[in-house]
Design a protein around this motif. Structure first.
Motif, PDB file in Angstrom:
ATOM      1  N   GLU A  32     -11.595   1.300  -2.437  1.00  0.00           N
ATOM      2  CA  GLU A  32     -12.045  -0.093  -2.412  1.00  0.00           C
ATOM      3  C   GLU A  32     -10.942  -1.097  -2.726  1.00  0.00           C
ATOM      4  O   GLU A  32     -11.008  -2.236  -2.325  1.00  0.00           O
ATOM      5  CB  GLU A  32     -13.198  -0.290  -3.408  1.00  0.00           C
ATOM      6  CG  GLU A  32     -14.456   0.455  -3.027  1.00  0.00           C
ATOM      7  CD  GLU A  32     -15.125  -0.113  -1.793  1.00  0.00           C
ATOM      8  OE1 GLU A  32     -15.141  -1.343  -1.609  1.00  0.00           O
ATOM      9  OE2 GLU A  32     -15.628   0.701  -0.991  1.00  0.00           O
ATOM     10  N   GLY A  33      -9.925  -0.662  -3.458  1.00  0.00           N
ATOM     11  CA  GLY A  33      -8.860  -1.586  -3.855  1.00  0.00           C
ATOM     12  C   GLY A  33      -7.667  -1.485  -2.928  1.00  0.00           C
ATOM     13  O   GLY A  33      -7.783  -1.096  -1.767  1.00  0.00           O
ATOM     14  N   SER A  34      -6.528  -1.840  -3.457  1.00  0.00           N
ATOM     15  CA  SER A  34      -5.300  -1.719  -2.676  1.00  0.00           C
ATOM     16  C   SER A  34      -4.757  -0.310  -2.882  1.00  0.00           C
ATOM     17  O   SER A  34      -4.339   0.058  -3.977  1.00  0.00           O
ATOM     18  CB  SER A  34      -4.289  -2.774  -3.115  1.00  0.00           C
ATOM     19  OG  SER A  34      -3.977  -2.622  -4.476  1.00  0.00           O
ATOM     20  N   GLU A  35      -4.790   0.476  -1.852  1.00  0.00           N
ATOM     21  CA  GLU A  35      -4.364   1.871  -1.934  1.00  0.00           C
ATOM     22  C   GLU A  35      -2.953   2.007  -1.374  1.00  0.00           C
ATOM     23  O   GLU A  35      -2.703   1.647  -0.226  1.00  0.00           O
ATOM     24  CB  GLU A  35      -5.332   2.754  -1.144  1.00  0.00           C
ATOM     25  CG  GLU A  35      -5.031   4.216  -1.217  1.00  0.00           C
ATOM     26  CD  GLU A  35      -6.154   5.066  -0.641  1.00  0.00           C
ATOM     27  OE1 GLU A  35      -6.365   6.159  -1.163  1.00  0.00           O
ATOM     28  OE2 GLU A  35      -6.809   4.628   0.317  1.00  0.00           O
ATOM     29  N   ARG A  36      -2.050   2.503  -2.206  1.00  0.00           N
ATOM     30  CA  ARG A  36      -0.695   2.746  -1.746  1.00  0.00           C
ATOM     31  C   ARG A  36      -0.685   3.852  -0.698  1.00  0.00           C
ATOM     32  O   ARG A  36      -1.504   4.772  -0.732  1.00  0.00           O
ATOM     33  CB  ARG A  36       0.193   3.172  -2.919  1.00  0.00           C
ATOM     34  CG  ARG A  36       0.479   2.067  -3.904  1.00  0.00           C
ATOM     35  CD  ARG A  36       1.374   2.528  -5.062  1.00  0.00           C
ATOM     36  NE  ARG A  36       2.450   3.413  -4.657  1.00  0.00           N
ATOM     37  CZ  ARG A  36       2.756   4.557  -5.287  1.00  0.00           C
ATOM     38  NH1 ARG A  36       2.058   4.955  -6.333  1.00  0.00           N
ATOM     39  NH2 ARG A  36       3.763   5.307  -4.867  1.00  0.00           N
ATOM     40  N   LEU A  37       0.257   3.772   0.226  1.00  0.00           N
ATOM     41  CA  LEU A  37       0.386   4.780   1.271  1.00  0.00           C
ATOM     42  C   LEU A  37       0.604   6.165   0.672  1.00  0.00           C
ATOM     43  O   LEU A  37       0.037   7.154   1.154  1.00  0.00           O
ATOM     44  CB  LEU A  37       1.531   4.408   2.220  1.00  0.00           C
ATOM     45  CG  LEU A  37       1.720   5.307   3.436  1.00  0.00           C
ATOM     46  CD1 LEU A  37       0.449   5.373   4.278  1.00  0.00           C
ATOM     47  CD2 LEU A  37       2.879   4.799   4.279  1.00  0.00           C
ATOM     48  N   ALA A  38       1.378   6.259  -0.414  1.00  0.00           N
ATOM     49  CA  ALA A  38       1.624   7.551  -1.064  1.00  0.00           C
ATOM     50  C   ALA A  38       0.323   8.160  -1.599  1.00  0.00           C
ATOM     51  O   ALA A  38       0.115   9.372  -1.532  1.00  0.00           O
ATOM     52  CB  ALA A  38       2.638   7.393  -2.190  1.00  0.00           C
ATOM     53  N   HIS A  39      -0.564   7.312  -2.111  1.00  0.00           N
ATOM     54  CA  HIS A  39      -1.858   7.794  -2.611  1.00  0.00           C
ATOM     55  C   HIS A  39      -2.715   8.299  -1.454  1.00  0.00           C
ATOM     56  O   HIS A  39      -3.318   9.374  -1.531  1.00  0.00           O
ATOM     57  CB  HIS A  39      -2.573   6.678  -3.372  1.00  0.00           C
ATOM     58  CG  HIS A  39      -3.852   7.114  -4.001  1.00  0.00           C
ATOM     59  ND1 HIS A  39      -5.067   7.034  -3.357  1.00  0.00           N
ATOM     60  CD2 HIS A  39      -4.109   7.646  -5.222  1.00  0.00           C
ATOM     61  CE1 HIS A  39      -6.016   7.496  -4.150  1.00  0.00           C
ATOM     62  NE2 HIS A  39      -5.460   7.880  -5.284  1.00  0.00           N
TER      63      HIS A  39
END
Length: 133
Positions: A32-39
């Motif tokens: 739902e939030g800002s998800e980093r590409l690495a995550h």
């Protein structure tokens, strides 16, 4: 309904009875939030590793005390995998208490997002080792 389907259905019932909102199809979703590409990379590769090990998978699963990154369940097992950057023992303990204690999953595993290789094959091998070796 065959035995495997019945056992998987029992796993879903146990989750739903405890307030978990689980997709009945294997799924990888953005959070739902800002998800980093690495995550996202770590979460997606984790889902593939679990799928290849015979688990059904769902990601960003809502439960009464939060949202788990990856839920893997099979006829006989149910685990949670959290993908975290800069993991610390306080966060791990908090999530373990919320996601596993008095909940259907038997265990929670921790993937350090920053340690997952960028190469997809190497990431697959790394996460497999973290979860199953």
């Amino acid at each position: 309904m065959n035995k495997r389907d019945r056992l998987l259905s029992n796993q879903l019932v146990a989750l739903k009875e405890n307030g978990w909102v689980v997709n009945q199809e294997d799924a990888v979703r953005f959070n739902e939030g800002s998800e980093r590409l690495a995550h996202l990379h770590a979460k997606t590769v984790t889902a593939k590793v679990l799928k290849d090990q015979g688990y059904r998978v769902d990601t960003e699963v809502v439960m009464p005390d939060g949202e788990v990154d990856v839920l893997g369940y099979s006829e006989q097992d149910m685990i949670v995998v959290e993908c975290e950057s800069n993991p610390d023992s306080n966060t791990f303990s908090s999530k373990l208490n919320r996601y596993v204690h008095d909940q259907p999953p038997r265990e929670m595993f921790w993937i350090d997002v920053d340690a997952v290789p960028g190469n997809i094959g190497e990431a697959y091998d790394h996460i497999t080792a973290e979860l199953f070796e």
